[in-house]
Motif scaffolding. Structure first.
Motif, short mmCIF file in Angstrom:
data_model
loop_
_atom_site.label_atom_id
_atom_site.label_comp_id
_atom_site.label_asym_id
_atom_site.label_seq_id
_atom_site.Cartn_x
_atom_site.Cartn_y
_atom_site.Cartn_z
N PRO A 1 41.44 19.36 -44.67
CA PRO A 1 40.34 20.24 -45.10
C PRO A 1 39.66 21.01 -43.99
CG PRO A 1 39.65 17.94 -45.12
CD PRO A 1 41.12 17.93 -44.85
N HIS A 2 39.78 20.57 -42.73
CA HIS A 2 39.14 21.28 -41.61
C HIS A 2 40.16 21.46 -40.49
CE1 HIS A 2 34.89 19.73 -42.89
NE2 HIS A 2 35.28 20.77 -43.59
N ALA A 3 40.96 22.49 -40.60
CA ALA A 3 42.03 22.73 -39.63
C ALA A 3 41.55 23.70 -38.55
CB ALA A 3 43.27 23.28 -40.32
N LEU B 1 30.40 28.10 -38.05
CA LEU B 1 31.49 27.23 -38.47
C LEU B 1 30.98 26.14 -39.40
CD1 LEU B 1 33.63 26.65 -35.23
CD2 LEU B 1 34.02 28.30 -37.07
N GLY B 2 29.83 25.55 -39.05
CA GLY B 2 29.26 24.49 -39.87
C GLY B 2 28.91 24.97 -41.26
N VAL B 3 28.25 26.13 -41.34
CA VAL B 3 27.90 26.69 -42.64
C VAL B 3 29.18 26.98 -43.44
CG1 VAL B 3 26.93 28.73 -43.78
CG2 VAL B 3 25.69 27.65 -41.88
N SER B 4 30.18 27.54 -42.77
CA SER B 4 31.43 27.87 -43.46
C SER B 4 32.12 26.62 -43.99
CB SER B 4 32.36 28.64 -42.51
OG SER B 4 31.76 29.85 -42.08
N ALA B 5 32.08 25.55 -43.20
CA ALA B 5 32.68 24.29 -43.66
C ALA B 5 31.95 23.76 -44.89
CB ALA B 5 32.65 23.26 -42.54
N LEU B 6 30.63 23.80 -44.86
CA LEU B 6 29.85 23.32 -46.00
C LEU B 6 30.10 24.16 -47.26
CD1 LEU B 6 26.52 22.58 -44.14
CD2 LEU B 6 27.95 20.89 -45.29
N LEU B 7 30.48 25.42 -47.07
CA LEU B 7 30.75 26.31 -48.20
C LEU B 7 32.22 26.31 -48.60
CD1 LEU B 7 28.41 29.31 -47.29
CD2 LEU B 7 28.02 27.50 -48.97
N GLY B 8 33.02 25.46 -47.96
CA GLY B 8 34.38 25.24 -48.44
C GLY B 8 35.51 25.87 -47.66
N ALA B 9 35.25 26.50 -46.50
CA ALA B 9 36.34 27.06 -45.70
C ALA B 9 37.28 25.95 -45.24
CB ALA B 9 35.79 27.83 -44.51
N ARG B 10 38.54 26.31 -45.04
CA ARG B 10 39.57 25.33 -44.70
C ARG B 10 40.10 25.43 -43.28
NH1 ARG B 10 42.84 23.55 -48.76
NH2 ARG B 10 43.91 22.36 -47.15
N VAL B 11 40.25 26.64 -42.78
CA VAL B 11 40.85 26.87 -41.46
C VAL B 11 39.88 27.69 -40.64
CG1 VAL B 11 42.81 27.85 -40.20
CG2 VAL B 11 43.19 26.75 -42.42
N ALA C 1 34.90 22.98 -31.44
CA ALA C 1 35.01 23.18 -32.88
C ALA C 1 35.44 21.89 -33.58
CB ALA C 1 36.00 24.30 -33.19
N ARG C 2 36.34 21.14 -32.95
CA ARG C 2 36.78 19.88 -33.54
C ARG C 2 35.61 18.92 -33.70
NH1 ARG C 2 40.73 19.31 -36.48
NH2 ARG C 2 38.88 19.02 -37.73
N ARG C 3 34.76 18.83 -32.69
CA ARG C 3 33.60 17.93 -32.76
C ARG C 3 32.62 18.40 -33.84
NH1 ARG C 3 34.25 18.25 -27.09
NH2 ARG C 3 32.55 19.77 -26.90
N ALA C 4 32.35 19.71 -33.89
CA ALA C 4 31.42 20.23 -34.88
C ALA C 4 31.92 20.00 -36.30
CB ALA C 4 31.19 21.72 -34.63
N LEU C 5 33.19 20.22 -36.52
CA LEU C 5 33.73 20.08 -37.87
C LEU C 5 33.89 18.61 -38.26
CD1 LEU C 5 36.23 23.03 -37.75
CD2 LEU C 5 34.14 22.89 -39.10
N ARG D 1 32.34 16.99 -41.60
CA ARG D 1 33.08 16.16 -42.54
C ARG D 1 32.37 14.83 -42.77
NH1 ARG D 1 39.59 14.84 -42.65
NH2 ARG D 1 39.62 14.27 -44.86
N ALA D 2 31.76 14.29 -41.73
CA ALA D 2 31.01 13.04 -41.88
C ALA D 2 29.84 13.23 -42.84
CB ALA D 2 30.50 12.57 -40.52
N LEU D 3 29.34 14.45 -42.94
CA LEU D 3 28.25 14.77 -43.87
C LEU D 3 28.74 15.07 -45.28
CD1 LEU D 3 26.14 17.02 -41.49
CD2 LEU D 3 25.47 14.79 -42.35
N GLY D 4 30.06 15.07 -45.43
CA GLY D 4 30.62 15.26 -46.76
C GLY D 4 31.25 16.59 -47.03
N ALA D 5 31.25 17.50 -46.06
CA ALA D 5 31.83 18.82 -46.26
C ALA D 5 33.36 18.72 -46.24
CB ALA D 5 31.38 19.78 -45.17
N GLY D 6 34.00 19.31 -47.20
CA GLY D 6 35.45 19.41 -47.21
C GLY D 6 36.16 18.22 -47.81
#
Length: 281
Positions: free
Chosen positions: A18-20, A248-258, A267-271, A275-280
């Motif tokens: 989900p977070h590539a 990147l964080g906002v985009s992950a929470l809104l469902g972005a994949r890559v 970016a890996r640490r941020a994403l 994910r730990a917060l439930g995004a993706g």
């Protein structure tokens, strides 16, 4: 394993989570961000090695600067990218190799050299690129650039509704690619922040990213250190890292994949935190 509501995405024979992270490696002497630091073959190969070590799932190799600059013909683009694709393929058989190009001739050559994904950031100026992806059984990124020719900047460009324009264009391109034979689980869509858009447009796309992720196609966001972040925060290109991570964080929470980035480790640490917060999930 991704959740059932996450669109399938499969490249280089494996499912993409989900977070590539898509790490940028530019074999260009005039990149807006690294200003030629990875232009040399050895430097570019080392950058790919570092990206993989930092957790990148995809390495995105480019041979032409996105913005205006010195003309780069097909032969020169081929010289810059084909051998690098082959070398990265040999050293990192499991990584997904993407090539940032709008040209079918380049797509054909890099597919033969081992590329898994063609990243057309200019919205389909060469319709044969999708045919190349289909013929080689590899993936395709379908983007939106407001119908601008490659390597040009918008001048007073306007949209009645920029998000509606983006969704209509990129879903149309994705369906066309699928009809030509590109696997549906190997197609991504990219709104292409700043391409054919001003800062207001790019911010609007980010706020309304759910309208893209809701189409059922996996969404790629390429926002790393871009001008809309710099203009919003009043920061030069070398000081846009924190703004990039926020988007990147906002985009992950809104469902972005890559997520296409210059700093794969950050970016890996941020994403991972997202994910730990439930995004993706």
């Amino acid at each position: 394993m991704t959740s059932p509501d996450v669109p399938p995405l499969r490249l280089n024979g494996r499912d993409i989570g989900p977070h590539a992270i898509m790490a940028v490696v530019n074999r260009t002497p005039d990149s807006f961000f690294d200003r030629g630091a990875t232009y040399g073959f050895g430097a570019a190969l080392a950058a790919a090695d570092r990206a993989v070590a930092a957790g990148a799932d995809i390495v995105d190799i480019g041979g032409v600067k996105a913005g205006p600059g010195e003309d780069v013909g097909v032969a020169e683009e081929l010289r810059r990218v084909v051998d690098l694709v082959a070398a990265v393929r040999e050293r990192h058989p499991a990584v997904v190799i993407s090539v940032d190009t709008w040209r079918a001739e380049v797509g054909e050559a890099v597919a033969r050299a081992g590329a898994d994904l063609l990243n057309d950031t200019w919205g389909g100026p060469d319709p044969r690129l999708a045919e190349v992806a289909a013929a080689h059984g590899i993936g395709l990124v379908c983007s939106h650039a407001g119908a601008l020719p490659p390597r040009t900047r918008p001048h007073r460009i306007g949209y009645g509704d920029v998000v509606a324009d983006v969704v209509a264009h990129i879903t149309g391109e994705a369906e066309r690619a699928a009809a030509l034979g590109v696997r549906r689980d190997a197609i991504l869509i990219d709104p292409a922040h700043d391409f054919g858009k001003n800062t207001r447009h790019s911010l609007e796309i980010t706020r309304r990213l759910r309208e893209l992720t809701g189409t059922g196609w996996p969404v790629l966001v390429a926002v790393s250190n871009k001008d809309f972040i710099g203009e919003t925060l009043g920061r030069p290109v070398e000081r846009r890292g924190i703004g990039t991570m926020a988007v990147l964080g906002v985009s992950a929470l809104l469902g972005a994949r890559v997520f296409r980035v210059h700093d794969a480790a950050a970016a890996r640490r941020a994403l991972d935190a997202c994910r730990a917060l439930g995004a993706g999930r």
